[in-house]
Design a protein around this motif. Structure first.
Motif, mmCIF file in Angstrom:
data_model
loop_
_atom_site.group_PDB
_atom_site.id
_atom_site.type_symbol
_atom_site.label_atom_id
_atom_site.label_comp_id
_atom_site.label_asym_id
_atom_site.label_seq_id
_atom_site.Cartn_x
_atom_site.Cartn_y
_atom_site.Cartn_z
ATOM 1 N N ALA A 169 20.272 30.070 -27.062
ATOM 2 C CA ALA A 169 19.381 30.044 -27.992
ATOM 3 C C ALA A 169 19.731 30.625 -29.262
ATOM 4 O O ALA A 169 20.189 31.838 -29.505
ATOM 5 C CB ALA A 169 17.893 30.707 -27.640
ATOM 6 N N VAL A 170 19.465 29.999 -30.634
ATOM 7 C CA VAL A 170 19.995 30.524 -31.621
ATOM 8 C C VAL A 170 18.888 30.131 -32.693
ATOM 9 O O VAL A 170 18.660 28.966 -32.829
ATOM 10 C CB VAL A 170 21.432 29.956 -32.023
ATOM 11 C CG1 VAL A 170 21.867 30.652 -33.416
ATOM 12 C CG2 VAL A 170 22.467 29.900 -31.040
ATOM 13 N N ARG A 171 18.967 31.037 -33.718
ATOM 14 C CA ARG A 171 17.710 30.811 -34.782
ATOM 15 C C ARG A 171 18.449 30.100 -35.792
ATOM 16 O O ARG A 171 19.433 30.681 -36.217
ATOM 17 C CB ARG A 171 17.084 31.993 -35.211
ATOM 18 C CG ARG A 171 16.149 32.158 -36.098
ATOM 19 C CD ARG A 171 14.726 31.468 -35.545
ATOM 20 N NE ARG A 171 13.855 31.424 -36.650
ATOM 21 C CZ ARG A 171 12.838 32.078 -36.945
ATOM 22 N NH1 ARG A 171 12.663 33.175 -36.148
ATOM 23 N NH2 ARG A 171 12.062 31.717 -37.880
ATOM 24 N N GLU A 172 18.121 29.115 -36.491
ATOM 25 C CA GLU A 172 18.544 28.367 -37.467
ATOM 26 C C GLU A 172 17.584 28.080 -38.482
ATOM 27 O O GLU A 172 16.533 27.301 -38.211
ATOM 28 C CB GLU A 172 19.415 26.946 -37.353
ATOM 29 C CG GLU A 172 20.282 27.001 -36.295
ATOM 30 C CD GLU A 172 21.061 25.705 -35.761
ATOM 31 O OE1 GLU A 172 20.046 24.709 -36.312
ATOM 32 O OE2 GLU A 172 22.071 25.581 -35.350
ATOM 33 N N ARG A 173 17.666 28.578 -39.761
ATOM 34 C CA ARG A 173 16.551 28.594 -40.545
ATOM 35 C C ARG A 173 15.074 28.448 -40.171
ATOM 36 O O ARG A 173 14.710 29.547 -39.379
ATOM 37 C CB ARG A 173 16.624 27.088 -41.492
ATOM 38 C CG ARG A 173 16.368 27.305 -43.019
ATOM 39 C CD ARG A 173 16.730 25.848 -43.746
ATOM 40 N NE ARG A 173 18.166 25.519 -43.750
ATOM 41 C CZ ARG A 173 18.316 24.375 -43.517
ATOM 42 N NH1 ARG A 173 17.721 23.535 -43.074
ATOM 43 N NH2 ARG A 173 19.816 23.988 -43.825
ATOM 44 N N ALA A 174 14.266 27.594 -40.085
ATOM 45 C CA ALA A 174 12.801 27.301 -39.444
ATOM 46 C C ALA A 174 12.942 26.761 -38.097
ATOM 47 O O ALA A 174 11.938 26.465 -37.718
ATOM 48 C CB ALA A 174 11.867 26.764 -40.423
ATOM 49 N N SER A 175 14.103 26.451 -37.663
ATOM 50 C CA SER A 175 14.224 26.010 -36.230
ATOM 51 C C SER A 175 14.968 26.891 -35.303
ATOM 52 O O SER A 175 15.520 27.773 -35.969
ATOM 53 C CB SER A 175 14.718 24.550 -36.439
ATOM 54 O OG SER A 175 16.081 24.538 -36.977
ATOM 55 N N VAL A 176 14.947 26.452 -34.074
ATOM 56 C CA VAL A 176 15.661 27.178 -32.968
ATOM 57 C C VAL A 176 16.593 26.315 -32.487
ATOM 58 O O VAL A 176 15.973 25.034 -32.151
ATOM 59 C CB VAL A 176 14.542 27.730 -31.957
ATOM 60 C CG1 VAL A 176 15.369 28.254 -30.868
ATOM 61 C CG2 VAL A 176 13.940 28.714 -32.754
ATOM 62 N N ALA A 177 17.837 26.522 -32.305
ATOM 63 C CA ALA A 177 18.660 25.485 -31.651
ATOM 64 C C ALA A 177 18.848 25.860 -30.323
ATOM 65 O O ALA A 177 19.473 27.209 -29.964
ATOM 66 C CB ALA A 177 19.977 25.317 -32.350
ATOM 67 N N ILE A 178 18.661 25.053 -29.342
ATOM 68 C CA ILE A 178 18.781 25.679 -27.915
ATOM 69 C C ILE A 178 19.731 24.538 -27.047
ATOM 70 O O ILE A 178 19.604 23.351 -27.096
ATOM 71 C CB ILE A 178 17.424 25.699 -27.106
ATOM 72 C CG1 ILE A 178 16.654 26.557 -27.557
ATOM 73 C CG2 ILE A 178 17.560 25.722 -25.708
ATOM 74 C CD1 ILE A 178 15.302 26.590 -27.045
ATOM 75 N N SER A 179 20.899 25.121 -26.764
ATOM 76 C CA SER A 179 22.095 24.215 -26.277
ATOM 77 C C SER A 179 22.284 24.684 -24.933
ATOM 78 O O SER A 179 22.200 25.668 -24.217
ATOM 79 C CB SER A 179 23.438 24.342 -27.071
ATOM 80 O OG SER A 179 23.902 25.678 -26.912
ATOM 81 N N VAL A 180 22.897 23.562 -23.960
ATOM 82 C CA VAL A 180 23.265 23.684 -22.695
ATOM 83 C C VAL A 180 24.796 22.990 -22.720
ATOM 84 O O VAL A 180 25.019 21.866 -23.107
ATOM 85 C CB VAL A 180 22.640 22.877 -21.729
ATOM 86 C CG1 VAL A 180 23.081 22.614 -20.372
ATOM 87 C CG2 VAL A 180 20.856 23.291 -21.793
ATOM 88 N N ARG A 181 25.582 23.969 -22.480
ATOM 89 C CA ARG A 181 26.971 23.461 -22.445
ATOM 90 C C ARG A 181 27.819 23.762 -21.026
ATOM 91 O O ARG A 181 27.479 24.842 -20.595
ATOM 92 C CB ARG A 181 27.836 24.584 -23.613
ATOM 93 C CG ARG A 181 29.116 24.061 -23.904
ATOM 94 C CD ARG A 181 29.616 25.183 -24.987
ATOM 95 N NE ARG A 181 30.200 26.131 -24.201
ATOM 96 C CZ ARG A 181 29.966 27.604 -24.804
ATOM 97 N NH1 ARG A 181 29.312 27.738 -25.591
ATOM 98 N NH2 ARG A 181 30.535 28.480 -23.988
ATOM 99 N N ASP A 182 28.594 22.691 -20.913
ATOM 100 C CA ASP A 182 29.276 22.922 -19.463
ATOM 101 C C ASP A 182 30.878 22.573 -20.083
ATOM 102 O O ASP A 182 30.783 21.877 -20.855
ATOM 103 C CB ASP A 182 28.835 21.979 -18.464
ATOM 104 C CG ASP A 182 28.867 20.316 -18.783
ATOM 105 O OD1 ASP A 182 30.220 20.032 -18.825
ATOM 106 O OD2 ASP A 182 27.817 19.803 -18.581
ATOM 107 N N ASP A 183 31.504 23.157 -18.970
ATOM 108 C CA ASP A 183 33.171 22.631 -19.291
ATOM 109 C C ASP A 183 33.486 21.855 -18.182
ATOM 110 O O ASP A 183 34.433 21.996 -17.519
ATOM 111 C CB ASP A 183 33.770 24.241 -19.040
ATOM 112 C CG ASP A 183 33.822 24.798 -17.770
ATOM 113 O OD1 ASP A 183 33.107 24.460 -16.942
ATOM 114 O OD2 ASP A 183 34.779 25.487 -17.625
#
Lengths: 190, 120, 631
Positions: free
Chosen positions: C398-412
């Motif tokens: 989870a990362v805060r970006e401006r007025a939004s939050v980006a939530i990512s699911v990353r796999d290798d």
């Protein structure tokens, strides 16, 4: 509508039609409020209005019932005999009991230089889960009728029979009890 | 004047309940602590008339907190709050200087009895 | 006392502790030789036990007690984790969670934990066997008479109340108090026996010194829970109970945390929403009247309502771990089931979002994580063949970006096979038959088609369609967006972007003809002004070039069917969602304001570019444009 009990009906006029709906489905009677257009919605939808902080989607009664458009806005001069009513933009709530239809002269509220005069009736839909606005030309009366006084006749000139729940008579004039769910539900997307 | 109390427990639930019991009986809960080290710190600041101390807490446990507090103030009045099955820990706490103990589940009357005993 | 008022608190706090247990068990499983998590587990289970006992939830208490027992033995023995032990503890934790929920719901009698209880006891007995003799056993039977050499002092015999809990502690307390009067000898049973669970509450000792029997009895009784005291052969009847303190005076305000039902916060938020609307109206009136006194009041009302609003939004903010914390366990279970090896990491747990949004995040994330484990990560053998570590990696961030939050699911993992998706998309007529490749964007659009994930897709296209449509719908409903990046053989990342709060947002008010629309600032990158002559055509779409980047244009007037001609120069609102940009052409920019997001009943046909509506300062409704629908 039970055959035995007494039904309270709100009578209103849309074009040439005298219509009725059960008073218990009427949430409120308001003057016509200026709507905000909803892009993409069919013409039968006037738009959304602000009813004391709640947004209500409003359906044009005359379009829904395929009637002629109501008379264009009257010039500032008062219409024949009817007292000019003050029209604050968001009018206070009016009780369905006393809200409209006092006496014969239909109240003409709203339309301060705006488009069409008339009244908005807030109707409960789907057993009270939703509320839609329905514009009418005027509210005529609040009637209590015995269930037996209503006829289950549906064929009536000038109106789609699937929208008619019953037919009654007031002062010699026929009125139709509308199936508002059938009329309004298809207008909402889901 | 009502007695002042510091309530130490890592569960808000327990702190709330103990505070309610004591407050209803006219005590003044002046502070709460969630860990043993907080309890020691708050005891130093608040000098309460009474401390209720949970035995099992993160950071510093209740018994170590009792030892620390008694080191600062040998007259500290500490009431241990323990659960069933903590016989050995309760004994240890008393040896460390706790004045009395109550056992969960708390009945208000028992808590208040114990508080009376501790405050003498 | 009425316990029901504490039930919510009990539930919330128990859930937190049990969620922590999951994490601790996973930590322990990862490093079985490190016993550090066991202490935390013991504490968490212990806390749940104490709370449950207080609530009167006997079954939860019992289960927790047995789990605690086992954990205590494990802890004292500093034993490493074995697979069996971990499985048992996971089961016990799940059982506890279930039992807690049922108890609070008033369905305690449906709790069935007999099996896990039996297994816990079995495991505890096995461990205790290993440690047998390490602890003293109690001496049953009546309080023994003191035998042996006569020592000076009075003989004191004490019987504690049968119902007294932790009698050993009480006995130690009595002895301690008696010591203040004189020296203590000949404690029977020996003090060490007091620590045993089955100490029956009868003990005796001799006390030296000159204290009167009455004083000795009083002091012993002051330990509490004393039924009988016999001093020097002279028996006394128990004294009446000491009265409790008189309940006088009310407590002062205390600082403490409380938990608030989300429904109440919602109600408060609605009221603030109305207040904000009225404030707008007041400001307009003040501007019309030009009365300094009204101005003053309007300014104060503005300030106060802004502060109130900020406080309430803050009260609604919840760290994402409240939802994320259940995923490590989930990923682990899923990986085990599928025979995969997965290292799962969570980053940015402390990032906060509106509780209402967080509550909606669970399902979409679940879909994405399940996909990552099932279809992203290859089997260990497969990975080795491809020269990868046998253990795959999935990272939830989870990362805060401006007025939004980006939530990512990353796999290798293996990534998505674009060629196969393309072939399939062509067959179904989703893309042009001549298309040669799919961009990430197109790929996502194909995957997110409901029903794309047929059985065939699962096998041949690594099944990435599963649940993507569900996730996409949910995210869009929250005013968010979903993006995908994938590379064959290297892995796949899904990124969802969501507004931080839903209820009140800052928005640009744009004018189009006579109409007004609100556009939340969440995704507004900048606003620029262009003339018609400055636009170009890129890939068949009208666009502008902004600092070397092509920004395709959307004419709001055309899109929304507003009659009339646009002005010669166009204000353009540039929206940015992840890598995608779009320039929204409007007639005029009418300013920025806080808007209260409200729902409305959309008639059929309504263009799918609105996320709700709001009420402007003049009382008129305005529709809110959904950035996700425009970009």
């Amino acid at each position: 509508m039970s055959d035995a009990g007494v039904v309270r009906l709100l009578l209103f006029r849309v074009g040439n039609l005298l219509c009725a709906t059960e008073a218990e489905r009427v949430r409120e009677i308001l003057p016509r409020l200026e709507p905000t257009r909803i892009p993409g919605a069919p013409p039968v939808v006037a738009g959304i209005v602000n009813v004391r902080g709640t947004l209500v989607t409003v359906v044009e009664g005359w379009r829904a019932l395929r009637q002629a458009a109501p008379a264009p806005p009257l010039p500032p001069a008062p219409a024949s005999g009817s007292a000019p009513s003050p029209a604050p933009a968001p009018a206070p709530a009016s009780d369905p009991m006393t809200g409209g239809g006092a006496g014969g002269g239909g109240e003409r509220v709203g339309g301060e230089g705006g488009d069409v005069a008339g009244t908005t009736v807030l109707l409960e839909l789907d057993g009270g889960k939703k509320v839609l606005g329905f514009t009418v030309d005027e509210v005529v009366d609040l009637l209590s009728v015995g269930g037996e006084a209503l006829e289950r006749r549906q064929a009536l000139p000038g109106i789609d029979p699937t929208l008619v729940r019953a037919v009654g008579r007031r002062a010699g004039q026929l009125f139709v009890v509308l199936d508002t769910d059938a009329l309004l539900t298809p207008i909402l997307s889901s | 004047m009502s007695h002042t109390v510091l309530v130490c427990d890592d569960a808000i639930f327990m702190r709330t309940m103990i505070s309610d019991i004591l407050a209803q009986a006219g005590f003044e809960v002046v502070g709460e602590a969630e860990t043993g080290s907080q309890a020691v710190e708050k005891y130093r600041q608040l000098k309460p008339d009474l401390v209720t101390m949970d035995i099992v807490m993160p950071d510093m446990g209740g018994i170590d907190a009792v030892r620390e507090i008694v080191k600062q103030d040998p007259d500290a009045k500490i009431l241990m709050c323990s659960a069933m099955g903590q016989q050995a820990l309760v004994v240890e706490a008393i040896q460390a200087g706790a004045k009395d103990f109550v056992v969960k589940p708390f009945q208000p009357s028992r808590v208040l009895e114990a508080v009376q005993r501790v405050l003498g | 006392m009425d316990l029901s008022q504490y039930a919510e608190l009990f539930l919330a706090e128990s859930r937190e502790h049990l969620s922590a247990c999951n994490q601790l068990l996973l930590d322990w499983e990862r490093a079985p030789a490190n016993p550090a998590p066991v202490g935390g587990l013991f504490r968490a289970v212990h806390t749940v036990k104490g709370m449950a006992a207080t609530m009167g939830y006997a079954r939860v208490t019992d289960l927790a007690h047995r789990a605690e027992n086992l954990l205590d033995l494990v802890r004292r023995g500093a034993r490493p984790a074995t697979d069996d032990l971990l499985q048992l503890l996971f089961r016990a934790r799940d059982g506890l969670e279930h039992a807690v929920e049922l108890s609070v719901a008033g369905r305690e009698d449906e709790i069935d934990v007999a099996e896990v209880v039996a297994d816990l006891d079995g495991a505890a007995a096995a461990l205790a066997g290993v440690r047998s003799g390490a602890r003293p056993t109690a001496t049953p039977g009546p309080a023994p008479e003191v035998a042996g050499p006569i020592t000076p002092g009075r003989l004191v015999q004490v019987t504690l109340r049968a119902e007294a809990p932790l009698k050993g502690g009480r006995a130690v307390l009595a002895l301690k108090k008696a010591r203040s009067l004189g020296e203590i000898h000949d404690v029977t049973p020996p003090e060490v026996a007091f620590e045993a669970e089955d100490f029956d509450g009868r003990f005796s000792f001799r006390i030296g010194g000159a204290a009167a029997p009455g004083d000795i009895e009083r002091v012993v009784r002051s330990a509490g829970d004393v039924e009988h005291v016999t001093v020097g052969g002279e028996e006394r009847r128990p004294a009446p109970e000491a009265p409790g303190p008189s309940g006088a005076g009310t407590p002062d305000a205390r600082t403490r945390h409380i938990r608030v039902d989300l429904g109440r916060l919602d109600g408060l938020m609605d009221l603030i929403g109305e207040l904000v609307t009225v404030r707008g109206r007041l400001n307009e009136l003040a501007a019309e009247r030009r009365d300094p006194a009204i101005d003053d009041v309007a300014i104060q009302v503005s300030r106060l309502s802004s502060e109130l609003q900020a406080e309430i939004i803050q009260a609604r903010m919840t760290p994402v771990w409240q939802v994320f914390d259940r995923f490590p366990r989930l990923v682990r279970d899923l990986a085990r089931e599928l025979g995969k090896q997965v290292a799962f990491r969570v980053e940015g747990k402390e990032i906060e979002v509106d509780r209402a949004i967080l509550d909606e995040l669970g399902d979409p994330l679940l879909h994405l994580l399940r996909n990552a484990v099932d279809h992203g990560i290859e089997s260990p053998a497969d990975r080795k063949r491809r020269g990868k570590k046998p253990e795959g990696e999935i990272v939830l961030t989870a990362v805060r970006e401006r007025a939004s939050v980006a939530i990512s699911v990353r796999d290798d993992g293996r990534g998505i096979d674009r060629a196969k998706v393309l072939a399939r998309a062509k067959r179904e007529g989703i893309v042009d038959a001549h298309a040669e490749a799919l961009t990430d964007d197109q790929l996502l659009r194909v995957l997110a088609r409901p029903g794309f994930s047929t059985a065939e897709a699962v096998t041949s296209v690594s099944g990435r369609g599963v649940g993507i449509d569900v996730a996409m719908t949910r995210i869009r409903a929250l005013g968010g967006s979903l993006d995908i990046r994938t590379e064959a053989g290297k892995g796949t990342t899904f990124v969802m972007r969501l507004p931080v709060t839903l209820a009140i947002v800052r928005a640009l008010i744009a004018g189009v003809g006579p109409e007004r629309y609100a556009l939340p600032l969440t995704y507004v990158a900048e606003t620029v002004e262009f003339g018609v002559q400055a636009t170009t055509i890129v890939e068949g779409r009208e666009a502008i070039v902004l600092r070397d980047r092509v920004v395709p244009l959307v004419h709001l007037r055309r899109l929304l069917g507003v009659a009339g001609d646009p002005p010669a120069r166009w204000p353009i609102i540039v929206l940015e969602m992840g890598d995608r940009r779009s320039g929204i052409v409007v007639d005029g920019m009418l300013g920025q304001q806080e808007i209260v997001v409200k729902g409305f009943d959309a008639p059929r046909g309504t263009l799918p570019v609105f996320s709700g509506a709001t009420i402007m300062g003049d009382g008129m409704p305005a529709l809110i444009l959904d950035a996700g629908g425009l970009v």
